[in-house]
Design a protein around this motif. Structure first.
Motif, PDB file in Angstrom:
ATOM      1  N   SER A   1       0.861  -1.175   0.000  1.00 48.78           N
ATOM      2  CA  SER A   1       0.000   0.000   0.000  1.00 48.78           C
ATOM      3  C   SER A   1       0.898   1.226   0.000  1.00 48.78           C
ATOM      4  N   TYR A   2       0.548   2.205  -0.827  1.00 46.05           N
ATOM      5  CA  TYR A   2       1.300   3.457  -0.814  1.00 46.05           C
ATOM      6  C   TYR A   2       0.352   4.618  -1.063  1.00 46.05           C
ATOM      7  N   TYR A   3       0.138   5.394  -0.001  1.00 45.17           N
ATOM      8  CA  TYR A   3      -0.643   6.624  -0.075  1.00 45.17           C
ATOM      9  C   TYR A   3       0.321   7.782   0.148  1.00 45.17           C
ATOM     10  N   PRO A   4       0.507   8.643  -0.848  1.00 47.49           N
ATOM     11  CA  PRO A   4       1.570   9.653  -0.757  1.00 47.49           C
ATOM     12  C   PRO A   4       1.399  10.628   0.401  1.00 47.49           C
ATOM     13  N   PHE A   5       0.190  10.773   0.921  1.00 49.50           N
ATOM     14  CA  PHE A   5      -0.040  11.684   2.048  1.00 49.50           C
ATOM     15  C   PHE A   5       0.230  11.026   3.393  1.00 49.50           C
ATOM     16  N   TRP A   6       0.436   9.714   3.432  1.00 47.91           N
ATOM     17  CA  TRP A   6       0.734   9.004   4.674  1.00 47.91           C
ATOM     18  C   TRP A   6       2.095   8.315   4.671  1.00 47.91           C
ATOM     19  N   HIS A   7       2.565   7.866   3.537  1.00 43.57           N
ATOM     20  CA  HIS A   7       3.672   6.909   3.498  1.00 43.57           C
ATOM     21  C   HIS A   7       4.974   7.482   2.982  1.00 43.57           C
TER      22      HIS A   7
ATOM     23  N   PRO B   1      -7.121  12.514  -3.097  1.00 43.29           N
ATOM     24  CA  PRO B   1      -8.414  13.211  -3.152  1.00 43.29           C
ATOM     25  C   PRO B   1      -8.554  14.061  -4.419  1.00 43.29           C
ATOM     26  N   PHE B   2      -9.773  14.066  -4.968  1.00 47.14           N
ATOM     27  CA  PHE B   2     -10.075  14.969  -6.080  1.00 47.14           C
ATOM     28  C   PHE B   2     -10.746  16.243  -5.578  1.00 47.14           C
ATOM     29  N   THR B   3     -11.087  16.266  -4.276  1.00 50.69           N
ATOM     30  CA  THR B   3     -11.726  17.434  -3.681  1.00 50.69           C
ATOM     31  C   THR B   3     -11.584  17.347  -2.170  1.00 50.69           C
ATOM     32  N   THR B   4     -11.787  18.471  -1.490  1.00 48.04           N
ATOM     33  CA  THR B   4     -11.860  18.460  -0.028  1.00 48.04           C
ATOM     34  C   THR B   4     -13.308  18.423   0.450  1.00 48.04           C
TER      35      THR B   4
ATOM     36  N   VAL C   1      -9.229  12.082   4.682  1.00 48.35           N
ATOM     37  CA  VAL C   1      -8.207  13.044   4.261  1.00 48.35           C
ATOM     38  C   VAL C   1      -8.905  14.358   3.942  1.00 48.35           C
ATOM     39  N   THR C   2      -8.620  15.374   4.764  1.00 49.26           N
ATOM     40  CA  THR C   2      -9.305  16.667   4.630  1.00 49.26           C
ATOM     41  C   THR C   2      -8.365  17.814   4.292  1.00 49.26           C
ATOM     42  N   ASP C   3      -7.068  17.575   4.350  1.00 48.21           N
ATOM     43  CA  ASP C   3      -6.095  18.628   4.068  1.00 48.21           C
ATOM     44  C   ASP C   3      -6.271  19.116   2.631  1.00 48.21           C
ATOM     45  N   PRO C   4      -6.426  20.419   2.420  1.00 47.59           N
ATOM     46  CA  PRO C   4      -6.582  20.902   1.045  1.00 47.59           C
ATOM     47  C   PRO C   4      -5.350  20.658   0.177  1.00 47.59           C
ATOM     48  N   GLU C   5      -4.205  20.401   0.812  1.00 46.98           N
ATOM     49  CA  GLU C   5      -2.974  20.096   0.086  1.00 46.98           C
ATOM     50  C   GLU C   5      -2.321  18.887   0.758  1.00 46.98           C
TER      51      GLU C   5
ATOM     52  N   TYR D   1       0.591  19.875  -4.093  1.00 47.35           N
ATOM     53  CA  TYR D   1      -0.397  19.114  -4.853  1.00 47.35           C
ATOM     54  C   TYR D   1      -1.771  19.220  -4.186  1.00 47.35           C
ATOM     55  N   PRO D   2      -2.474  20.306  -4.433  1.00 42.33           N
ATOM     56  CA  PRO D   2      -3.811  20.460  -3.852  1.00 42.33           C
ATOM     57  C   PRO D   2      -4.746  19.338  -4.315  1.00 42.33           C
ATOM     58  N   SER D   3      -5.733  19.045  -3.474  1.00 39.27           N
ATOM     59  CA  SER D   3      -6.733  18.050  -3.857  1.00 39.27           C
ATOM     60  C   SER D   3      -7.454  18.514  -5.117  1.00 39.27           C
ATOM     61  N   SER D   4      -7.402  17.692  -6.163  1.00 38.53           N
ATOM     62  CA  SER D   4      -8.025  18.070  -7.433  1.00 38.53           C
ATOM     63  C   SER D   4      -8.056  16.855  -8.351  1.00 38.53           C
ATOM     64  N   PRO D   5      -8.941  16.848  -9.341  1.00 32.55           N
ATOM     65  CA  PRO D   5      -8.910  15.761 -10.327  1.00 32.55           C
ATOM     66  C   PRO D   5      -7.562  15.660 -11.030  1.00 32.55           C
ATOM     67  N   GLU D   6      -6.938  16.799 -11.302  1.00 32.36           N
ATOM     68  CA  GLU D   6      -5.646  16.801 -11.990  1.00 32.36           C
ATOM     69  C   GLU D   6      -4.572  16.123 -11.145  1.00 32.36           C
ATOM     70  N   ASN D   7      -4.609  16.351  -9.839  1.00 31.33           N
ATOM     71  CA  ASN D   7      -3.586  15.751  -8.994  1.00 31.33           C
ATOM     72  C   ASN D   7      -3.881  14.291  -8.668  1.00 31.33           C
ATOM     73  N   GLN D   8      -5.142  13.874  -8.762  1.00 32.82           N
ATOM     74  CA  GLN D   8      -5.404  12.432  -8.764  1.00 32.82           C
ATOM     75  C   GLN D   8      -4.647  11.772  -9.911  1.00 32.82           C
ATOM     76  N   VAL D   9      -4.762  12.369 -11.084  1.00 34.58           N
ATOM     77  CA  VAL D   9      -4.083  11.831 -12.262  1.00 34.58           C
ATOM     78  C   VAL D   9      -2.571  11.874 -12.064  1.00 34.58           C
ATOM     79  N   HIS D  10      -2.059  12.997 -11.552  1.00 40.96           N
ATOM     80  CA  HIS D  10      -0.610  13.128 -11.364  1.00 40.96           C
ATOM     81  C   HIS D  10      -0.077  12.010 -10.487  1.00 40.96           C
ATOM     82  N   TRP D  11      -0.718  11.777  -9.317  1.00 39.62           N
ATOM     83  CA  TRP D  11      -0.161  10.788  -8.401  1.00 39.62           C
ATOM     84  C   TRP D  11      -0.323   9.370  -8.916  1.00 39.62           C
ATOM     85  N   LEU D  12      -1.395   9.104  -9.604  1.00 35.47           N
ATOM     86  CA  LEU D  12      -1.541   7.793 -10.215  1.00 35.47           C
ATOM     87  C   LEU D  12      -0.426   7.533 -11.218  1.00 35.47           C
TER      88      LEU D  12
END
Length: 380
Positions: free
Chosen positions: A246-252, A281-284, A294-298, A303-314
């Motif tokens: 498991s790898y979640y960039p906001f935790w790991h 997250p794609f939104t807060t 996960v509620t942090d806006p960034e 990398y703010p929560s956004s559809p674009e950053n979902q794509v980036h991290w994937l």
């Protein structure tokens, strides 16, 4: 308890051909008619363990153009080739059981995708912070507990086989950093932990010989945790075929930690490697009144929560996996891609009023429409 027996070279070849005919993914692994080996296809996966419950409580799924459709067919049409589904033993709400995973497996098969089965060996969530025994196993002596792991694993896989569904990967435990079935198989009971894991792997090999038996840890950037665990698993004779992280960039931790860990694991153990859980997250915003996890806006700086950053991290995580030495990086799976916020379909199987803290990390928006991240997943 049944154990694997020796197979002659001729017999192994016959089994490989039969397994190849069973699923497209396995056929790719065996080779072409000239005998040239073909690489396994890269797993572009989605965990949809919560989908049946979501659907029963009224979830609607839409293609990117807004048209409604069957969620699994939308995933398949987007290029997803593997579905991951968890199995609990006797959950209070009746979801994620043997019967439910067989039903879901049939749908996955009809949609032309492969199935990955994730055994939690619990009646509820199992992860690094909790590995609770199923109620029915709570008082079993250790030998009977080991047999229960084997029998339960074989029972579920046998039911899938009888339904014409052949999983390609089977997880023996979920995020077992601290062991499983506490206290018997906890991290400080290494001999017993090894025997429980071995029982699950033996059941996979005996009942679903075309599937890889995978061991799975959280904290994908924590090399020390992985090497400690897998060194001990090998020392205790656990016959596993693949490693999941498991790898979640906001935790790991930073992506460099994941890269270094995967590269080292490939060199040390020579096993196929998968990131079997990730998300962003794609939104807060919140859609069901239950606080998001996960509620942090960034969640990651820059990398703010956004559809674009979902794509980036994937795409960034997939790049790390694809760059693993010797082609051992084999796939990425988005966790709970279809778990949108629907009243009644909450996280706690024992509490119908519980909500969903993950809907802002699904690959469908609050209107049930496919996000750009789903298209990106299908193109990895």
């Amino acid at each position: 308890m049944k154990r694997r027996t020796a197979i002659t070279a001729a017999g192994a070849g016959a089994l490989a051909v039969a397994a190849a005919a069973a699923t497209p993914a396995l056929a790719e692994a065996v080779g072409d008619d000239q005998g040239r080996p073909k690489p396994e296809r890269f797993v572009r996966g989605a965990d949809v363990s919560g989908l049946p419950k979501n659907e029963d409580f009224g979830a609607v799924y839409r293609k990117a153009n807004g048209r409604t459709g069957d969620a699994l067919k939308i995933l398949a049409a987007s290029g997803v080739n593997t579905i991951r589904a968890k199995v609990w033993v006797d959950p209070a709400d009746g979801y994620n059981t043997k019967e439910r995973v067989v039903e879901l497996g049939r749908r996955v098969e009809r949609a032309g995708m492969d199935l990955m089965v994730d055994f939690h060996y619990s009646d509820t969530w199992a992860d690094p912070g909790k590995q609770f025994k199923p109620a029915a196993w709570a008082e079993l002596p250790f030998e009977e507990l080991t047999a229960a792991v084997y029998d339960h694993t074989a029972d579920v896989l046998g039911a899938l086989r009888d339904a014409g569904v052949r999983p390609t990967i089977v997880q023996v435990g979920n995020e077992t950093n601290g062991g499983l079935l506490w206290p018997d198989g906890r991290w400080d009971q290494l001999e017993q932990m090894g025997r429980l894991l071995a029982a699950g792997c033996d059941a996979v090999h005996d009942t679903a010989p075309g599937a890889k038996a995978m061991l799975h840890l959280a904290e994908g950037g924590n090399n020390g945790a992985f090497t400690w665990f897998f060194d001990n698993a090998i020392a205790k004779g656990v016959e596993f075929d693949a490693i999941g992280a498991s790898y979640y960039p906001f935790w790991h931790g930073p992506i460099s930690g994941l890269e270094a860990n995967l590269n080292d694991l490939a060199t040390r153990y020579g096993k196929p490697l998968y990131v079997v859980e990730t998300a962003y997250p794609f939104t807060t915003a919140d859609s069901d009144g239950h606080p998001n996890i996960v509620t942090d806006p960034e969640p990651v700086a820059g990398y703010p929560s956004s559809p674009e950053n979902q794509v980036h991290w994937l795409e960034r995580i997939a790049e790390a996996v694809r760059n693993v030495p010797d082609g051992l990086g084999r796939g990425v799976i988005w966790w709970e891609a279809t778990w949108t916020g629907v009243e009644g379909a909450g996280w706690d199987p024992a509490d119908p009023a519980s909500g969903n803290g993950w809907e802002n990390q699904a690959l469908f928006d609050f209107d049930g429409k496919a996000l750009p991240g789903l298209r990106a997943l299908g193109k990895l």
